[in-house]
Design a protein around this motif. Structure first.
Motif, short mmCIF file in Angstrom:
data_model
loop_
_atom_site.label_atom_id
_atom_site.label_comp_id
_atom_site.label_asym_id
_atom_site.label_seq_id
_atom_site.Cartn_x
_atom_site.Cartn_y
_atom_site.Cartn_z
N ARG A 106 -3.60 6.33 6.78
CA ARG A 106 -4.18 6.38 8.13
C ARG A 106 -5.41 7.28 8.16
NH1 ARG A 106 1.37 6.35 9.85
NH2 ARG A 106 1.38 8.63 9.96
N ALA A 107 -5.35 8.39 7.43
CA ALA A 107 -6.49 9.32 7.40
C ALA A 107 -7.71 8.67 6.78
CB ALA A 107 -6.11 10.58 6.64
N LEU A 108 -7.50 7.92 5.71
CA LEU A 108 -8.63 7.24 5.07
C LEU A 108 -9.24 6.20 6.01
CD1 LEU A 108 -7.25 6.69 1.43
CD2 LEU A 108 -8.80 8.47 2.23
N GLY A 109 -8.38 5.55 6.78
CA GLY A 109 -8.88 4.58 7.74
C GLY A 109 -9.77 5.21 8.80
N LYS A 110 -9.43 6.40 9.22
CA LYS A 110 -10.24 7.11 10.23
C LYS A 110 -11.65 7.41 9.72
CE LYS A 110 -6.38 9.30 12.65
NZ LYS A 110 -5.70 10.58 12.97
N TYR A 111 -11.76 7.58 8.41
CA TYR A 111 -13.08 7.83 7.81
C TYR A 111 -13.75 6.54 7.35
CZ TYR A 111 -12.07 12.86 7.73
OH TYR A 111 -11.80 14.16 8.07
N ASN A 112 -13.19 5.40 7.77
CA ASN A 112 -13.74 4.07 7.40
C ASN A 112 -13.82 3.88 5.89
OD1 ASN A 112 -14.14 3.20 10.11
ND2 ASN A 112 -15.98 4.48 10.22
N ILE A 113 -12.81 4.38 5.19
CA ILE A 113 -12.74 4.22 3.73
C ILE A 113 -11.82 3.04 3.44
CG2 ILE A 113 -12.04 5.31 1.57
CD1 ILE A 113 -12.54 8.03 2.97
N ASP A 114 -12.35 2.06 2.71
CA ASP A 114 -11.54 0.89 2.34
C ASP A 114 -10.59 1.25 1.20
OD1 ASP A 114 -12.81 -0.76 4.19
OD2 ASP A 114 -14.43 -1.24 2.77
N ILE A 115 -9.35 0.79 1.32
CA ILE A 115 -8.35 1.03 0.27
C ILE A 115 -8.19 -0.25 -0.54
CG2 ILE A 115 -5.93 1.61 -0.19
CD1 ILE A 115 -5.96 3.14 2.48
N TYR A 116 -8.45 -0.14 -1.84
CA TYR A 116 -8.36 -1.31 -2.71
C TYR A 116 -6.98 -1.44 -3.36
CZ TYR A 116 -13.45 -1.05 -2.29
OH TYR A 116 -14.74 -0.98 -1.80
N ARG A 117 -6.37 -0.30 -3.63
CA ARG A 117 -5.08 -0.36 -4.33
C ARG A 117 -4.34 0.96 -4.17
NH1 ARG A 117 -4.17 -2.49 -10.53
NH2 ARG A 117 -2.06 -1.65 -10.85
N VAL A 118 -3.01 0.86 -3.99
CA VAL A 118 -2.15 2.05 -3.93
C VAL A 118 -1.08 1.91 -5.00
CG1 VAL A 118 -0.57 3.43 -2.53
CG2 VAL A 118 -2.54 2.32 -1.45
N ASP A 119 -1.05 2.80 -5.96
CA ASP A 119 -0.04 2.81 -7.02
C ASP A 119 0.91 3.98 -6.80
OD1 ASP A 119 -0.96 0.57 -8.49
OD2 ASP A 119 -2.56 1.79 -9.34
N VAL A 120 2.19 3.67 -6.73
CA VAL A 120 3.21 4.70 -6.55
C VAL A 120 4.02 4.79 -7.84
CG1 VAL A 120 5.18 5.47 -5.20
CG2 VAL A 120 3.30 4.25 -4.08
N ASN A 121 3.99 5.95 -8.47
CA ASN A 121 4.71 6.15 -9.73
C ASN A 121 6.08 6.74 -9.45
OD1 ASN A 121 5.44 6.46 -12.36
ND2 ASN A 121 4.17 8.25 -12.74
N GLU A 122 7.12 5.87 -9.51
CA GLU A 122 8.49 6.31 -9.31
C GLU A 122 9.23 6.25 -10.64
OE1 GLU A 122 9.86 5.17 -4.93
OE2 GLU A 122 9.47 3.44 -6.17
N PRO A 123 10.24 7.09 -10.83
CA PRO A 123 10.98 7.06 -12.09
C PRO A 123 11.73 5.75 -12.27
CG PRO A 123 12.10 8.45 -10.49
CD PRO A 123 10.77 8.09 -9.91
N SER A 124 11.72 5.22 -13.48
CA SER A 124 12.47 4.01 -13.78
C SER A 124 13.92 4.36 -14.06
CB SER A 124 11.87 3.33 -15.02
OG SER A 124 12.05 4.16 -16.16
N LEU A 125 14.76 3.33 -14.08
CA LEU A 125 16.16 3.56 -14.41
C LEU A 125 16.29 4.11 -15.83
CD1 LEU A 125 19.14 3.40 -13.71
CD2 LEU A 125 19.11 0.97 -14.36
#
Length: 301
Positions: A275-294
């Motif tokens: 939401r903060a990036l949107g307020k600055y009119n910054i386009d988001i191309y990709r979001v990678d979330v690194n979670e632990p695997s099993l």
């Protein structure tokens, strides 16, 4: 209703306590992935539940019936070791025999339906001695479900199978799950456990060390989430303010020209950043979330 419930279930061999006072509850209709290194006590635990060996102490019930109980054995399905198949018997005769043992005689039509379900319809009248490794595994699964049990134990159902057969078995397990069956499965394929199991229990030194859904295990294992966001260029006039805000929102911030990485304590923080990036009119191309695997959680046990 619990399909499986154990209370202080214990098994000792001499001075060696292989299963150590396990309390476990498996809800009806769920798929439980049961993991553990070799020697952890998995096989002994399962052998007690399926009546092969008697507990040293403690108790268990299957489908709300106190065990051990010969009648309950007729209501559960157990995937046998493929090497125990009779080489001179056809796939059809194997199913007829197992159904008779369970005192639930089945029709030829039912046998053919089950063989079709596991992908062995064309091998119905072929002797098991001529089956490939994968075909024997499929027949073992067919034997476990021929009498329409409500509780099914599957031991390494896809080990050694080719990719196409693995997908087929996964679809079959999901089908059984949709029918309301409870499935208790062991596997060394951690990816498949993570993909298809409702909950996961990890056994170590005769005890269950960790248990829960993947989300619960991740939350237990990891206190922070690593997020990498690729984005459009940030205006130089906005950069200092945004960088300061990000520093307060998370930790270990690493800024680059078109992406940044940050550690946050919850998924809600990720939404705040977007939401903060949107307020600055910054386009988001990709979001990678690194979670632990099993695999990471398992190896950490």
């Amino acid at each position: 209703m619990f399909a499986i419930e154990t209370k202080q279930l214990t098994k000792t061999f001499g001075k060696n306590k292989v299963v150590d006072q396990i309390d476990l509850q498996v809800k009806s209709g769920e798929i439980l992935g049961f993991l553990g290194r070799n020697g952890a006590g998995k096989s002994t635990f399962i052998n007690m539940l399926t009546g092969i060996i008697q507990p040293s102490s403690g108790s268990y019930s299957l489908l709300d019936v106190q065990g051990p109980n010969d009648d309950i054995k007729k209501q559960i399905g157990v995937m046998p070791d493929y090497s125990a198949l009779n080489a001179s018997m056809t796939a059809m005769k194997h199913l007829k025999f197992l159904a008779a043992v369970s005192e639930k005689p089945v029709s030829d039509e039912r046998c053919m339906d089950i063989l079709k379900l596991v992908g062995l319809e064309e091998q119905a009248h072929k002797k098991a001695g001529k089956f490939s490794f994968g075909m024997k595994k499929k027949l073992a699964i067919a034997q476990a479900i021929i009498h329409d049990p409500q509780l099914i134990f599957l031991d390494e159902p896809t080990s050694g199978l080719d990719a196409e057969s693995v997908i087929h078995i996964h679809q079959l397990i999901q089908q059984l799950h949709q029918q309301g069956k409870t499935i208790f499965m062991t596997s060394h394929n951690l990816d498949e456990v993570e993909k298809i199991c409702s909950r996961i229990a990890i056994m170590k030194d005769g005890k269950i060390g960790k248990m829960g859904s993947m989300d619960e295990l991740r939350a237990y294992y990891q206190s922070t989430i690593t997020v990498t966001i690729k984005h459009s260029p940030i205006r130089s006039t906005h950069l200092p303010t945004l960088e300061q805000w990000l520093t307060l929102t998370g930790t270990q911030l690493e800024m680059k020209t078109s992406q940044f990485t940050i550690h946050v304590t919850s998924e809600k923080k990720i939404a705040e950043i977007i939401r903060a990036l949107g307020k600055y009119n910054i386009d988001i191309y990709r979001v990678d979330v690194n979670e632990p695997s099993l695999e990471e959680i398992f190896l950490d046990e």
